[in-house]
Write an enzyme that holds these catalytic residues in place. Structure first.
Site, PDB file in Angstrom:
ATOM      1  N   CYS A 179      -0.397   4.130   2.116  1.00 53.40           N
ATOM      2  CA  CYS A 179      -0.143   3.979   3.552  1.00 53.40           C
ATOM      3  C   CYS A 179       1.329   4.255   3.882  1.00 53.40           C
ATOM      4  O   CYS A 179       1.632   4.924   4.864  1.00 53.40           O
ATOM      5  CB  CYS A 179      -0.437   2.561   4.032  1.00 53.40           C
ATOM      6  SG  CYS A 179      -1.944   1.822   3.417  1.00 53.40           S
ATOM      7  N   ASP A 180       2.228   3.718   3.088  1.00 53.10           N
ATOM      8  CA  ASP A 180       3.635   3.661   3.497  1.00 53.10           C
ATOM      9  C   ASP A 180       4.592   4.487   2.640  1.00 53.10           C
ATOM     10  O   ASP A 180       5.780   4.561   2.952  1.00 53.10           O
ATOM     11  CB  ASP A 180       4.111   2.196   3.483  1.00 53.10           C
ATOM     12  CG  ASP A 180       3.315   1.336   4.463  1.00 53.10           C
ATOM     13  OD1 ASP A 180       2.928   1.881   5.512  1.00 53.10           O
ATOM     14  OD2 ASP A 180       3.069   0.161   4.176  1.00 53.10           O
TER      15      ASP A 180
ATOM     16  N   CYS B 179       0.829  -1.205   0.000  1.00 54.35           N
ATOM     17  CA  CYS B 179       0.000   0.000   0.000  1.00 54.35           C
ATOM     18  C   CYS B 179       0.862   1.254   0.000  1.00 54.35           C
ATOM     19  O   CYS B 179       1.356   1.678   1.056  1.00 54.35           O
ATOM     20  CB  CYS B 179      -0.919  -0.022   1.217  1.00 54.35           C
ATOM     21  SG  CYS B 179      -1.910   1.469   1.398  1.00 54.35           S
TER      22      CYS B 179
END
Ligand code: NAP
Length: 345
Positions: free
Chosen positions: A145-146, A142
């Site tokens: 997300c990261d 992701c």
């Protein structure tokens, strides 16, 4: 994981299949409505958020929050209002009419008057060496997300579809360089997404190339990757003599080879799924979207019905919607049952 033995005589008001952010949000809402929901935690308890480290884009946590912590908080919150949790993977569902029956892999059968399917979609993994150890430590599924943890890094994105293009474009904002590693020499992505990626000078492509191994440790994160190229293209007869093997220094690897929604247990039911297995939901009489599937009393929340957004916050939103829809559906069911009793001789 051992499944706890469940008394099957009870008919639950609502069973929620899945304990990721969608299932937990549904549980909080259903529990606050006194529906005493039962949440089934499957093979990936807590869902995809438990695979990520810090979550920085979930509203309300200005300093970010750990994925595990967010999930544990959600579980505590749902428990506080009366939700119950039990382990179990649903193998089969019988959904002709309520009470619906859910058969778990240990043979237990649960009965419920309403069902919320929040079983998520699992990101596909490549199968490269060390991926189990490094997932969440520089290896991610992701970018949203990261990605922000990779400022100044060289990173790889594995895949050739729209997700890979989207991830690469997002990562290009942070990373020093992004290399899309695709197993063929032709992208599967839509032209518009492919063009955007090709036009970005921070994004490079490695064609006919597969990821074989990821290097690093949980302490230092990802430090490199071994790539194998097939000069004759994929899927060539991949004899070890016809490949070029190279180890590159990278600070992050992102998998974007698609997701598989966890909906196999609905295969034999009237719940409709698209060609990739994602659940269809329907509009109400006024044409507004709902979370109800094609089977009355069965609702879908989170990634299981969403091949597009797949964000924690959108999953939480649809979880709350599913609980509200289930509550309304149970009220209708109750009225129908009362009327039937009144007219019965
Ligand atoms: P996808 O279209 O199925 O593409 C998956 C890619 O990963 C393919 O290029 C495939 O290679 C590759 N792949 C699959 N298994 C692999 C493996 N084991 N090793 C290496 N590579 C592998 O999946 P997606 O990109 O997640 O997209 C899913 C759906 O969501 C699509 O309909 C897409 O259009 C949509 N979507 C849309 C947007 C957008 O419009 N903004 C963004 C994301 C997703 P091959 O090409 O060789 O099969």
């Amino acid at each position: 994981m051992n499944e706890e033995t469940e008394t099957t005589a009870d008919v639950h008001n609502v069973v929620i299949v899945g304990s990721g952010v969608a299932g937990l949000s549904a549980a909080v809402y259903a529990a606050r409505a006194d529906l005493e929901p039962l949440v089934l935690e499957g093979p990936e308890p807590g869902g995809q958020l438990t695979l990520t480290t810090d979550v920085e884009n979930y509203l309300g946590f200005s300093k970010g929050i750990g994925g595990m912590e967010l999930i544990q908080n959600g579980k505590d919150q749902a428990t506080r209002f009366g939700a119950e949790f039990t382990h179990g993977t649903v193998e089969n569902a019988t959904l002709e009419e309520p009470p619906f029956e859910l058969e778990r892999s240990n043979g237990d059968v649960l009965q419920t008057r309403a069902l919320i399917v929040a079983s998520g979609a699992s990101a596909r993994w490549v199968g490269a060496e060390n991926e189990d150890e490094l997932m969440g430590y520089g290896l991610s599924t992701c970018a949203t997300c990261d990605g922000a943890f990779h400022r100044g890094d060289d990173v790889l994105v594995i895949g050739g579809g729209d997700s890979a293009m989207e991830e690469a474009l997002f990562l290009a904002k942070f990373a020093d360089s992004v290399t899309v590693v695709h197993r063929r020499e032709e992208l599967r992505a839509s032209e518009i997404m492919a063009d955007r990626a090709r036009d970005n000078e921070d994004i490079e492509f490695r064609w006919n190339t597969e990821l074989k191994a990821i290097h690093g440790s949980q302490e230092e994160g990802v430090t490199g990757a071994t790539l194998v190229s097939h000069p004759d293209g994929y899927p060539a007869e991949k004899t070890e003599t016809s490949v070029d093997r190279e180890t590159v220094d990278v600070g992050g690897v992102f998998y974007a080879i698609g997701h598989t929604p966890n909906t196999e247990f609905l295969e034999e039911t009237a719940v409709e799924r698209d060609e990739n297995g994602y659940l269809h939901t329907r509009a109400d009489d006024a044409g507004r979207a709902t979370t109800e599937t094609m089977v009355e009393g069965v609702f879908a929340a989170g990634d299981v019905a969403d091949p597009h957004y797949q964000q924690a916050i959108t999953a939480a939103g649809t979880g709350s919607m599913a609980a509200l829809d289930a509550e309304a559906s149970l009220e209708t069911l109750e009225r129908t049952e009362e009327t039937a009793l009144e007219v019965a001789p």
